[in-house]
Scaffold this motif. Structure first.
Motif, PDB file in Angstrom:
ATOM      1  N   THR A   1      -3.269   0.689  -8.495  1.00  0.00           N
ATOM      2  CA  THR A   1      -4.508   1.469  -8.470  1.00  0.00           C
ATOM      3  C   THR A   1      -4.485   2.409  -7.280  1.00  0.00           C
ATOM      4  OG1 THR A   1      -5.637  -0.279  -7.223  1.00  0.00           O
ATOM      5  CG2 THR A   1      -5.896  -0.301  -9.613  1.00  0.00           C
ATOM      6  N   ALA A   2      -5.132   3.560  -7.433  1.00  0.00           N
ATOM      7  CA  ALA A   2      -5.171   4.544  -6.349  1.00  0.00           C
ATOM      8  C   ALA A   2      -6.446   5.370  -6.451  1.00  0.00           C
ATOM      9  CB  ALA A   2      -3.942   5.454  -6.404  1.00  0.00           C
ATOM     10  N   ARG A   3      -6.860   5.927  -5.316  1.00  0.00           N
ATOM     11  CA  ARG A   3      -8.012   6.823  -5.258  1.00  0.00           C
ATOM     12  C   ARG A   3      -7.604   8.148  -4.630  1.00  0.00           C
ATOM     13  NH1 ARG A   3     -13.038   4.859  -6.265  1.00  0.00           N
ATOM     14  NH2 ARG A   3     -13.278   2.589  -6.463  1.00  0.00           N
ATOM     15  N   ASP A   4      -8.246   9.202  -5.074  1.00  0.00           N
ATOM     16  CA  ASP A   4      -7.997  10.531  -4.532  1.00  0.00           C
ATOM     17  C   ASP A   4      -8.740  10.682  -3.206  1.00  0.00           C
ATOM     18  OD1 ASP A   4      -8.066  13.342  -3.994  1.00  0.00           O
ATOM     19  OD2 ASP A   4      -7.577  13.709  -6.097  1.00  0.00           O
TER      20      ASP A   4
ATOM     21  N   ARG B   1       0.838  -1.197   0.000  1.00  0.00           N
ATOM     22  CA  ARG B   1       0.000   0.000   0.000  1.00  0.00           C
ATOM     23  C   ARG B   1       0.878   1.254   0.000  1.00  0.00           C
ATOM     24  NH1 ARG B   1      -5.247  -1.038   0.737  1.00  0.00           N
ATOM     25  NH2 ARG B   1      -5.820  -3.124   1.498  1.00  0.00           N
TER      26      ARG B   1
ATOM     27  N   GLU C   1       0.679   5.909   0.053  1.00  0.00           N
ATOM     28  CA  GLU C   1      -0.024   7.190   0.041  1.00  0.00           C
ATOM     29  C   GLU C   1       0.936   8.218  -0.510  1.00  0.00           C
ATOM     30  OE1 GLU C   1      -1.736  10.232   3.375  1.00  0.00           O
ATOM     31  OE2 GLU C   1      -2.615   8.202   3.389  1.00  0.00           O
TER      32      GLU C   1
ATOM     33  N   VAL D   1      -3.411  10.944  -2.746  1.00  0.00           N
ATOM     34  CA  VAL D   1      -3.988   9.681  -3.213  1.00  0.00           C
ATOM     35  C   VAL D   1      -3.479   8.545  -2.330  1.00  0.00           C
ATOM     36  CG1 VAL D   1      -4.119  10.499  -5.603  1.00  0.00           C
ATOM     37  CG2 VAL D   1      -2.147   9.146  -4.864  1.00  0.00           C
ATOM     38  N   THR D   2      -4.289   7.510  -2.214  1.00  0.00           N
ATOM     39  CA  THR D   2      -3.877   6.293  -1.518  1.00  0.00           C
ATOM     40  C   THR D   2      -4.177   5.121  -2.424  1.00  0.00           C
ATOM     41  OG1 THR D   2      -4.147   4.973   0.496  1.00  0.00           O
ATOM     42  CG2 THR D   2      -6.115   6.026  -0.353  1.00  0.00           C
ATOM     43  N   GLY D   3      -3.257   4.149  -2.449  1.00  0.00           N
ATOM     44  CA  GLY D   3      -3.444   3.046  -3.388  1.00  0.00           C
ATOM     45  C   GLY D   3      -2.741   1.780  -2.977  1.00  0.00           C
TER      46      GLY D   3
END
Length: 324
Positions: A178-181, A143, A145, A158-160
């Motif tokens: 993959t990551a999300r804001d 994981r 960030e 972002v964290t992914g």
């Protein structure tokens, strides 16, 4: 030589040789797959040799790989997800438009380059990113960030996760990233911390019970004399949610009002617990810009004196209506 594949499925503990239609409807996890090689012993001879090789595990990995590729293709098409594919050595192979929107570079600028040398990473972070990629290439999940500054100068967080994708022999054949804001969530968390500091001193001696809760309906702050009277300390409450503390029916009702508060609503309602009646209020907590960052719940015990007063007020109200 003649080659082919055969399938054997288990159903109700009986091994059967299924027809083609059987194989299409029975669950794959109950079947075993075999590679079949059939050959005659010599020219003009009727005797034949059949060799079976169990390829069930290979078929399972093939199925998992197809499913992983299908899921990742969906991620590549999701405008809310930053996504890319790396080779095991960390070379960029694919990237979606969402991820490209966070850097000042084109697809051609990043494909073929090591992931840690792309514009998504500051120089001081690249060795750490490279180490993560190397560990994923060994089969680990990692994981991360990261902070990015978009082409328009906005700082985003972002964290992914980096996931290994394995081939037929279990070897890592590619890496999905993959990551999300989470920028807005981080801002709410920071604003909530400021609010908690402001409210903590105020609620310590509040006659009722006061609770702050976040978007996950988890209590981040709890206090007030009513909390102590119920035999609870802030540490008993903070970090949990209604379902961790209250009976299911009460918790379901609180969940509903908490969500309404997070949507900007104010509500007042009564609940009974352990024979005690409480008057509750829920309301949104906003930051300086007016954005809802959390919710607040205030609970006050309804005393016998107040009950008698309310009962009398209701009787007077009914009497006055009867005289009209």
């Amino acid at each position: 030589f003649e080659k082919g594949e055969a399938q054997e499925c288990r159903e109700d503990r009986a091994m059967t040789a299924p027809t083609q239609s059987d194989a299409s409807v029975r669950p794959a996890e109950h079947c075993r797959y075999f590679r079949v090689i059939q050959t005659s012993l010599g020219q003009g001879m009727d005797a034949q040799t059949v060799v079976l090789s169990d390829i069930t595990e290979q078929k399972r990995r093939e199925r998992e790989l197809r499913e992983s590729e299908r899921r990742f293709q969906a991620m590549l098409n999701d405008p809310n997800i930053l996504a890319g594919v790396l080779s095991p050595d960390g070379t960029f192979q694919k990237v979606n438009d969402t991820a490209l929107g966070y850097i000042e570079a084109t697809r051609a600028d990043v494909l073929g380059r090591p992931f840690w040398e792309t514009p998504w990473w500051e120089t001081e972070n690249r060795s750490a990113v490279r180490e993560k990629v190397e560990r994923v290439a060994e089969g680990e999940y990692m994981r991360f960030e990261a902070e990015h500054v978009t082409p328009d100068g906005e700082a985003r967080t972002v964290t992914g996760i980096m996931r290994p994708v394995t081939g037929e022999e279990g070897e890592v054949v590619s890496i999905f990233v993959t990551a999300r804001d989470i920028t807005e969530r981080k801002r709410r968390e920071e604003a909530l911390q400021v609010a908690e500091g402001r409210y903590r001193a105020l609620i310590e001696n509040f006659p009722g019970g006061v609770f702050l809760f976040d978007e996950d309906l988890q209590y981040t702050l709890a206090g007030g004399r009513e909390l102590r009277d119920a035999g609870l300390s802030p540490s008993d409450v903070e970090g949990g949610g209604p379902h961790d503390i209250f009976p299911a029916a009460l918790a379901e009702e609180l969940d509903m009002y908490f969500r309404r508060a997070l949507n900007g609503e104010k509500n007042a309602f009564e609940q009974t617990m352990d024979g005690r009646r409480y008057f509750n209020r829920t309301l949104p907590v906003r930051d300086e810009a007016g954005t809802v960052i959390a919710g607040m719940a205030v609970a006050q015990y309804i005393t016998e004196e107040r009950r008698r007063k309310e009962k009398l007020e209701r009787k007077n109200d009914l009497f006055q209506r009867a005289q009209e």
